[in-house]
Design a protein around this motif. Structure first.
Motif, PDB file in Angstrom:
ATOM      1  N   ILE A 125      21.741  36.171 -17.169  1.00  0.00           N
ATOM      2  CA  ILE A 125      22.397  36.600 -15.945  1.00  0.00           C
ATOM      3  C   ILE A 125      22.379  35.426 -14.977  1.00  0.00           C
ATOM      4  O   ILE A 125      21.336  34.793 -14.772  1.00  0.00           O
ATOM      5  N   VAL A 126      23.531  35.134 -14.401  1.00  0.00           N
ATOM      6  CA  VAL A 126      23.649  34.023 -13.458  1.00  0.00           C
ATOM      7  C   VAL A 126      23.331  34.514 -12.050  1.00  0.00           C
ATOM      8  O   VAL A 126      23.872  35.525 -11.588  1.00  0.00           O
ATOM      9  N   GLN A 127      22.452  33.792 -11.373  1.00  0.00           N
ATOM     10  CA  GLN A 127      22.119  34.111  -9.989  1.00  0.00           C
ATOM     11  C   GLN A 127      23.117  33.444  -9.055  1.00  0.00           C
ATOM     12  O   GLN A 127      23.386  32.244  -9.163  1.00  0.00           O
ATOM     13  N   VAL A 128      23.655  34.228  -8.119  1.00  0.00           N
ATOM     14  CA  VAL A 128      24.600  33.717  -7.134  1.00  0.00           C
ATOM     15  C   VAL A 128      23.948  33.793  -5.754  1.00  0.00           C
ATOM     16  O   VAL A 128      23.413  34.834  -5.361  1.00  0.00           O
ATOM     17  N   ASN A 129      23.967  32.693  -5.051  1.00  0.00           N
ATOM     18  CA  ASN A 129      23.386  32.605  -3.707  1.00  0.00           C
ATOM     19  C   ASN A 129      24.466  33.029  -2.704  1.00  0.00           C
ATOM     20  O   ASN A 129      25.128  32.203  -2.077  1.00  0.00           O
ATOM     21  N   THR A 130      24.637  34.344  -2.576  1.00  0.00           N
ATOM     22  CA  THR A 130      25.753  34.875  -1.792  1.00  0.00           C
ATOM     23  C   THR A 130      25.665  34.514  -0.314  1.00  0.00           C
ATOM     24  O   THR A 130      26.682  34.484   0.379  1.00  0.00           O
ATOM     25  N   GLY A 131      24.458  34.240   0.174  1.00  0.00           N
ATOM     26  CA  GLY A 131      24.287  33.864   1.572  1.00  0.00           C
ATOM     27  C   GLY A 131      24.236  32.370   1.806  1.00  0.00           C
ATOM     28  O   GLY A 131      24.028  31.930   2.947  1.00  0.00           O
ATOM     29  N   ALA A 132      24.420  31.584   0.735  1.00  0.00           N
ATOM     30  CA  ALA A 132      24.368  30.117   0.821  1.00  0.00           C
ATOM     31  C   ALA A 132      23.111  29.649   1.556  1.00  0.00           C
ATOM     32  O   ALA A 132      23.159  28.746   2.405  1.00  0.00           O
ATOM     33  N   GLU A 133      21.979  30.251   1.205  1.00  0.00           N
ATOM     34  CA  GLU A 133      20.711  29.898   1.846  1.00  0.00           C
ATOM     35  C   GLU A 133      20.116  28.680   1.147  1.00  0.00           C
ATOM     36  O   GLU A 133      19.870  28.715  -0.065  1.00  0.00           O
ATOM     37  N   PRO A 134      19.831  27.610   1.877  1.00  0.00           N
ATOM     38  CA  PRO A 134      19.358  26.378   1.234  1.00  0.00           C
ATOM     39  C   PRO A 134      18.009  26.519   0.539  1.00  0.00           C
ATOM     40  O   PRO A 134      17.725  25.782  -0.407  1.00  0.00           O
ATOM     41  N   GLN A 135      17.181  27.452   0.991  1.00  0.00           N
ATOM     42  CA  GLN A 135      15.845  27.603   0.407  1.00  0.00           C
ATOM     43  C   GLN A 135      15.840  28.512  -0.824  1.00  0.00           C
ATOM     44  O   GLN A 135      14.799  28.693  -1.452  1.00  0.00           O
ATOM     45  N   LYS A 136      16.999  29.049  -1.172  1.00  0.00           N
ATOM     46  CA  LYS A 136      17.061  30.045  -2.230  1.00  0.00           C
ATOM     47  C   LYS A 136      17.864  29.508  -3.404  1.00  0.00           C
ATOM     48  O   LYS A 136      18.847  28.784  -3.235  1.00  0.00           O
ATOM     49  N   GLY A 137      17.450  29.876  -4.615  1.00  0.00           N
ATOM     50  CA  GLY A 137      18.181  29.485  -5.807  1.00  0.00           C
ATOM     51  C   GLY A 137      19.492  30.239  -5.921  1.00  0.00           C
ATOM     52  O   GLY A 137      19.748  31.211  -5.204  1.00  0.00           O
ATOM     53  N   GLY A 138      20.323  29.794  -6.849  1.00  0.00           N
ATOM     54  CA  GLY A 138      21.578  30.478  -7.093  1.00  0.00           C
ATOM     55  C   GLY A 138      22.772  29.568  -6.924  1.00  0.00           C
ATOM     56  O   GLY A 138      22.767  28.631  -6.121  1.00  0.00           O
ATOM     57  N   VAL A 139      23.803  29.851  -7.674  1.00  0.00           N
ATOM     58  CA  VAL A 139      25.066  29.134  -7.572  1.00  0.00           C
ATOM     59  C   VAL A 139      25.802  29.618  -6.328  1.00  0.00           C
ATOM     60  O   VAL A 139      25.789  30.820  -6.022  1.00  0.00           O
ATOM     61  N   LEU A 140      26.437  28.717  -5.604  1.00  0.00           N
ATOM     62  CA  LEU A 140      27.228  29.133  -4.448  1.00  0.00           C
ATOM     63  C   LEU A 140      28.429  29.960  -4.908  1.00  0.00           C
ATOM     64  O   LEU A 140      28.994  29.700  -5.979  1.00  0.00           O
ATOM     65  N   PRO A 141      28.837  30.946  -4.121  1.00  0.00           N
ATOM     66  CA  PRO A 141      29.941  31.811  -4.552  1.00  0.00           C
ATOM     67  C   PRO A 141      31.201  31.046  -4.938  1.00  0.00           C
ATOM     68  O   PRO A 141      31.856  31.389  -5.939  1.00  0.00           O
ATOM     69  N   GLY A 142      31.528  30.020  -4.183  1.00  0.00           N
ATOM     70  CA  GLY A 142      32.738  29.254  -4.481  1.00  0.00           C
ATOM     71  C   GLY A 142      32.643  28.430  -5.752  1.00  0.00           C
ATOM     72  O   GLY A 142      33.668  27.938  -6.243  1.00  0.00           O
ATOM     73  N   GLU A 143      31.432  28.269  -6.286  1.00  0.00           N
ATOM     74  CA  GLU A 143      31.226  27.481  -7.498  1.00  0.00           C
ATOM     75  C   GLU A 143      30.900  28.351  -8.711  1.00  0.00           C
ATOM     76  O   GLU A 143      30.717  27.838  -9.821  1.00  0.00           O
ATOM     77  N   ALA A 144      30.851  29.655  -8.498  1.00  0.00           N
ATOM     78  CA  ALA A 144      30.400  30.555  -9.565  1.00  0.00           C
ATOM     79  C   ALA A 144      31.362  30.581 -10.750  1.00  0.00           C
ATOM     80  O   ALA A 144      30.933  30.535 -11.908  1.00  0.00           O
ATOM     81  N   ASP A 145      32.675  30.634 -10.492  1.00  0.00           N
ATOM     82  CA  ASP A 145      33.640  30.699 -11.591  1.00  0.00           C
ATOM     83  C   ASP A 145      33.524  29.469 -12.487  1.00  0.00           C
ATOM     84  O   ASP A 145      33.498  29.583 -13.724  1.00  0.00           O
TER      85      ASP A 145
END
Length: 221
Positions: A125-145
């Motif tokens: 499962i891919v984690q998406v950083n929906t809030g674009a929080e710098p301290q949190k893991g996850g792909v940025l929403p605009g880069e998820a695709d």
């Protein structure tokens, strides 16, 4: 430990009620009991009460707890829900049934290598950083695709779905809705979203997995 089992049953009832309220079948929502930092003696009654899916944040902690627990409860499924270092990919593939925190190419590369080596493929499962929080893991929403395409085409990974952790101070529903849109356009059915304080909103917006810790095991500490 009877309190833990009682809270588990209350959580299950609340999830089922929320699913029905939003026109869904209760069995369409999987409860992941977040057992990170919790001792084995607190987890055993929850396993004994029929809970199958559990979430852990740390590879080392999971290595210390789950091999022995699985001998007693082989039906258990363990999810990696915390940040995963690329150099822990081998242990992660061996330990976890589900990895919910895939979020960068270096990790995708190592997971692909270890999956091929071990002949064992955890659900990814891919984690998406929906809030674009710098301290949190996850792909940025605009880069998820693009990241999903990279995982699939370059590394041959099968991606089951998406996960997010909304910012603590934001209303969660817009983040859940955003995750759902990304999943839909990429043909993904699994949505891991919603925790103890907001899982009902997540269920309304299509969550297939909710990660609940404190509502079952009590406050952190």
């Amino acid at each position: 430990m009877s309190d833990v089992v009682a809270r588990l049953q209350e959580t299950r009832t609340a999830i089922a009620r929320a699913a029905r309220d939003f026109g869904r079948k209760p069995e369409s929502v999987t409860l992941v009991a977040v057992s990170k930092t919790k001792p084995v003696e607190m987890i055993v009654p929850v396993l004994g009460a029929g809970q199958i899916d559990f979430g852990e944040n740390y590879v080392q902690e999971a290595k210390e707890k789950w091999p022995a627990l699985r001998e007693r409860f082989p039906q258990a499924r363990v999810h990696m829900i915390g940040p995963l270092q690329s150099n822990k990919a081998r242990d992660a593939v061996a330990l976890f049934d589900v990895i919910q925190s895939l979020d960068r190419e270096s990790l995708a590369k190592e997971l692909a290598r270890e999956i091929e080596r071990a002949g064992k493929a955890p659900l990814l499962i891919v984690q998406v950083n929906t809030g674009a929080e710098p301290q949190k893991g996850g792909v940025l929403p605009g880069e998820a695709d693009a990241f999903l395409e990279l995982c699939r085409s370059r590394y041959g990974l099968t991606i089951a779905g998406l996960m997010c952790i909304p910012p603590a101070d934001d209303p969660p529903s817009p983040h859940f809705a955003l995750l759902g849109k990304i999943a839909e356009r990429n043909g993904l059915k699994t949505l891991s979203m919603g925790m103890s304080a907001d899982y009902e909103a997540a269920i309304q917006l299509g969550a297939t997995h909710v990660r609940v810790g404190s509502a079952i095991f009590g406050a952190r500490g």
